[in-house]
Design a protein around this motif. Structure first.
Motif, PDB file in Angstrom:
ATOM      1  N   PRO A 213       1.078  -1.376   0.101  1.00 45.72           N
ATOM      2  CA  PRO A 213       0.409  -0.151  -0.039  1.00 45.72           C
ATOM      3  C   PRO A 213       0.569   1.240  -0.208  1.00 45.72           C
ATOM      4  O   PRO A 213       0.475   2.172  -0.528  1.00 45.72           O
ATOM      5  N   LEU A 214       2.110   1.081  -0.234  1.00 48.81           N
ATOM      6  CA  LEU A 214       3.165   2.197   0.538  1.00 48.81           C
ATOM      7  C   LEU A 214       3.963   2.632  -0.880  1.00 48.81           C
ATOM      8  O   LEU A 214       4.594   3.702  -0.636  1.00 48.81           O
ATOM      9  N   LEU A 215       3.984   1.565  -1.031  1.00 51.19           N
ATOM     10  CA  LEU A 215       4.877   1.042  -2.680  1.00 51.19           C
ATOM     11  C   LEU A 215       4.490   1.946  -3.843  1.00 51.19           C
ATOM     12  O   LEU A 215       3.842   1.891  -4.892  1.00 51.19           O
ATOM     13  N   GLY A 216       4.586   3.222  -4.596  1.00 49.17           N
ATOM     14  CA  GLY A 216       4.013   3.473  -5.444  1.00 49.17           C
ATOM     15  C   GLY A 216       5.792   4.373  -5.872  1.00 49.17           C
ATOM     16  O   GLY A 216       6.063   4.190  -6.214  1.00 49.17           O
ATOM     17  N   GLN A 217       4.997   6.390  -6.156  1.00 51.62           N
ATOM     18  CA  GLN A 217       6.220   6.997  -7.087  1.00 51.62           C
ATOM     19  C   GLN A 217       6.815   7.198  -6.235  1.00 51.62           C
ATOM     20  O   GLN A 217       8.098   7.428  -6.744  1.00 51.62           O
ATOM     21  N   ASN A 237       7.494   9.272   6.113  1.00 47.99           N
ATOM     22  CA  ASN A 237       6.889  10.155   5.440  1.00 47.99           C
ATOM     23  C   ASN A 237       6.586   9.212   4.525  1.00 47.99           C
ATOM     24  O   ASN A 237       6.179   8.809   3.761  1.00 47.99           O
ATOM     25  N   PRO A 238       5.324   7.895   5.832  1.00 52.26           N
ATOM     26  CA  PRO A 238       4.417   7.599   4.975  1.00 52.26           C
ATOM     27  C   PRO A 238       3.773   7.216   4.079  1.00 52.26           C
ATOM     28  O   PRO A 238       2.479   8.624   4.404  1.00 52.26           O
ATOM     29  N   VAL A 239       2.920   7.210   3.032  1.00 54.70           N
ATOM     30  CA  VAL A 239       2.026   7.709   1.982  1.00 54.70           C
ATOM     31  C   VAL A 239       1.218   6.724   1.170  1.00 54.70           C
ATOM     32  O   VAL A 239       1.892   5.746   0.151  1.00 54.70           O
ATOM     33  N   PHE A 240      -0.284   6.840   1.464  1.00 51.34           N
ATOM     34  CA  PHE A 240      -0.787   5.469   0.828  1.00 51.34           C
ATOM     35  C   PHE A 240      -0.760   5.722  -1.020  1.00 51.34           C
ATOM     36  O   PHE A 240      -0.632   7.206  -1.218  1.00 51.34           O
ATOM     37  N   ILE A 241      -0.437   4.963  -1.628  1.00 51.55           N
ATOM     38  CA  ILE A 241      -0.748   4.851  -2.770  1.00 51.55           C
ATOM     39  C   ILE A 241      -2.177   5.641  -3.036  1.00 51.55           C
ATOM     40  O   ILE A 241      -1.667   5.996  -4.584  1.00 51.55           O
ATOM     41  N   TYR A 242      -3.374   5.175  -3.250  1.00 48.67           N
ATOM     42  CA  TYR A 242      -4.539   6.056  -2.982  1.00 48.67           C
ATOM     43  C   TYR A 242      -5.045   6.674  -2.415  1.00 48.67           C
ATOM     44  O   TYR A 242      -6.416   6.531  -2.117  1.00 48.67           O
ATOM     45  N   ARG A 250       1.378   7.635  -5.923  1.00 50.12           N
ATOM     46  CA  ARG A 250       0.610   7.218  -6.953  1.00 50.12           C
ATOM     47  C   ARG A 250       1.150   6.090  -7.663  1.00 50.12           C
ATOM     48  O   ARG A 250       2.249   6.112  -8.620  1.00 50.12           O
ATOM     49  N   PRO A 251       0.642   5.086  -7.935  1.00 50.68           N
ATOM     50  CA  PRO A 251       1.133   4.076  -8.719  1.00 50.68           C
ATOM     51  C   PRO A 251       2.166   4.199  -9.249  1.00 50.68           C
ATOM     52  O   PRO A 251       0.634   4.908 -10.321  1.00 50.68           O
ATOM     53  N   VAL A 252       3.197   3.222 -10.422  1.00 53.20           N
ATOM     54  CA  VAL A 252       3.740   3.653 -11.170  1.00 53.20           C
ATOM     55  C   VAL A 252       2.712   2.920 -12.238  1.00 53.20           C
ATOM     56  O   VAL A 252       3.914   1.819 -12.371  1.00 53.20           O
ATOM     57  N   PRO A 253       2.835   3.459 -13.915  1.00 54.77           N
ATOM     58  CA  PRO A 253       2.339   2.032 -14.743  1.00 54.77           C
ATOM     59  C   PRO A 253       3.774   1.376 -14.984  1.00 54.77           C
ATOM     60  O   PRO A 253       4.601   2.370 -15.577  1.00 54.77           O
ATOM     61  N   GLY A 254       4.005  -0.237 -15.194  1.00 58.41           N
ATOM     62  CA  GLY A 254       5.217  -1.050 -15.842  1.00 58.41           C
ATOM     63  C   GLY A 254       5.306  -0.991 -14.322  1.00 58.41           C
ATOM     64  O   GLY A 254       6.711  -1.568 -14.686  1.00 58.41           O
ATOM     65  N   ILE A 255       5.151  -0.535 -13.002  1.00 56.59           N
ATOM     66  CA  ILE A 255       6.390  -1.194 -11.819  1.00 56.59           C
ATOM     67  C   ILE A 255       5.239  -1.421 -11.277  1.00 56.59           C
ATOM     68  O   ILE A 255       5.228  -2.661 -10.459  1.00 56.59           O
ATOM     69  N   HIS A 256       3.953  -1.065 -11.205  1.00 56.33           N
ATOM     70  CA  HIS A 256       2.658  -1.341  -9.584  1.00 56.33           C
ATOM     71  C   HIS A 256       1.756  -1.847 -10.691  1.00 56.33           C
ATOM     72  O   HIS A 256       0.628  -1.352  -9.830  1.00 56.33           O
ATOM     73  N   ASP A 257       1.155  -2.775 -11.187  1.00 59.89           N
ATOM     74  CA  ASP A 257       0.358  -2.675 -12.318  1.00 59.89           C
ATOM     75  C   ASP A 257      -0.596  -3.795 -11.283  1.00 59.89           C
ATOM     76  O   ASP A 257      -1.851  -3.197 -11.842  1.00 59.89           O
ATOM     77  N   ASN A 258       0.381  -4.371 -10.290  1.00 65.73           N
ATOM     78  CA  ASN A 258      -0.808  -4.861  -9.865  1.00 65.73           C
ATOM     79  C   ASN A 258      -2.071  -3.892  -9.036  1.00 65.73           C
ATOM     80  O   ASN A 258      -2.793  -4.416  -9.275  1.00 65.73           O
TER      81      ASN A 258
END
Length: 430
Positions: A213-217, A237-242, A250-258
């Motif tokens: 939940p915290l792994l995005g951009q 500095n935890p930030v929820f991806i949504y 936010r999740p990055v296309p190509g990296i966080h596709d799931n």
């Protein structure tokens, strides 16, 4: 694999049971796990490495054996065994059946799960931890390595219970990287029920979204995945991806596709719990989502699955959408949703053959006992009713207020605006 114990060795436990070592099953950071047998019954034996056979660990194990398991889902310490030379010890626990798979198998796409089984797994997992916490204890080390489930039924088994202890009892473990609550990562707190609730939310996010939940951009921007980077993402500095109010991670296309794919598939009720867990719950431990609320959401999803009429894919009912706004995630065709029976926070889709679990009627954490079923009128299949499958009498309340008794075995018509008084709760047809 060569372990500390040789096959065929017989060890006598504290309860004076003789266990014969069959084979080494695996090894971890603290010790090794063996298949052992006594009287034709196979058990698992965790045998600590001498460096980990600490007095503090032994005190915890003695206490756990005396306490007993709070739920059958835990592969709980049952008996202790000491090495003849006194250098180490181990504990006996139930042996995990071979048909159970680990969450790591799901994350690695070595297995697949239906939506129903994911929800059932989540329900059983939250139920087990609710019982553990009700006994005054915390698990301390919830992560994806200690959850196993039956892919067909959603039954769960939780291992590595040798770290369980009351909040005020010193422990040897504070948590697992990526699953520890932010206040523990920052060194401001010790494990508790509230930190377990955070870790449970992270675990459930992995189960449903196959992502963290915290792994995005922010993760994508990191060049070196070292301790300071992890402390920043998970602690300072935890930030929820949504996060609806902060789009910096936010999740990055190509990296966080799931995360991108799965987030879109679930009803708003579940997504709201994750939003709450990783916004308010990041900084307010006493406001974290409780185990009971996870159970309610999982139960609603289990009772809200409608097969796509075109391709058969499981489509989850979302009460945030209009009845005609559901679309199959697989073939993109429209999926008409049937009526709903609402009992407080609980819902059941009125599909022919659908069951009313006790939890959805009484909120009692029992999804196994069926108290009602949706049946079709034999003279007109388009007319549905709820047959009383339980032992208690119901009262059917028509829209005009007329009351009709519904004895066990009898059926109440599923009419819009009508209600059923189940005794402890009242359901409304919508």
């Amino acid at each position: 694999m060569n372990g500390q114990l040789q096959s065929g060795v017989v060890l006598t436990s504290q309860a004076q049971v003789s266990y014969r070592v069959i084979s080494l099953l695996g090894a971890g950071g603290q010790g090794e796990v063996y298949d052992v047998e006594a009287g034709g019954v196979h058990k698992a034996l965790k045998w600590y490495f001498p460096k980990n056979a600490l007095p503090q660990q032994l005190d915890i194990l003695k206490w756990l054996v005396e306490l007993g398991s709070p739920d059958a889902a835990f592969l709980w310490p049952e008996d202790l065994i000491f090495a003849p030379d006194g250098k180490t010890f181990g504990y006996v626990m139930p042996l995990r059946p071979k048909n159970y798979k680990g969450l790591v198998d799901l994350l690695g796409f070595r297995i697949n799960l239906s939506f129903y089984t994911r929800c059932r797994t989540a329900f059983n997992l939250a139920k087990a931890y609710e019982k553990l916490h009700a006994s005054g204890n915390c698990y301390r080390d919830i992560n994806y390595n200690n959850l196993f489930f039956d892919p067909d039924t959603g039954d769960v088994l939780i291992c590595d219970n040798d770290n369980v202890a009351p909040k005020d009892m010193p422990g040897l473990v504070k948590g697992f990287p990526g699953f520890m609550a932010p206040e523990i990562v920052r060194g401001e707190a010790i494990p508790s029920r509230h930190t377990d609730q955070y870790s449970l939310a992270v675990l459930l996010f992995h189960l449903f979204m196959i992502a963290h939940p915290l792994l995005g951009q922010q993760e994508a921007n990191i060049k070196c995945w070292d301790v300071p980077a992890q402390k920043k993402l998970y602690g300072t500095n935890p930030v929820f991806i949504y996060d609806p109010n902060n789009d910096s991670n936010r999740p990055v296309p190509g990296i966080h596709d799931n995360a991108i794919i799965y987030w879109a598939l679930y009803p708003q009720e579940l997504k709201d719990l994750f939003i709450e867990s990783f916004t308010t719950g990041l900084s307010s431990p006493n406001k974290r989502v409780t185990e009971k609320r996870w159970m309610d959401a999982a139960a609603n999803m289990m009772s809200g699955i409608c097969p796509c009429p075109r391709c058969g894919a499981e489509v989850l009912y979302d009460d945030a959408k209009a009845a005609g706004a559901h679309t199959c995630w697989n073939c993109r065709s429209a999926v008409p949703m049937p009526g709903v029976l609402e009992t407080g926070k609980h819902r059941v889709l009125l599909r022919p053959g659908a069951k009313l679990p006790a939890h959805q009627v009484y909120g009692n954490c029992d999804m196994d006992t069926v108290v009602g079923s949706v049946i079709q009128n034999p003279n007109n299949p388009n007319i549905l009713g709820i047959r009383n499958e339980g032992k208690d009498n119901w009262t059917y309340i028509k829209p005009d207020g007329t009351q009709i008794p519904v004895a066990p075995g009898r059926t109440a018509a599923a009419a819009r605006g009508a209600k059923i008084d189940f005794g402890r709760n009242t359901g409304t047809f919508k």
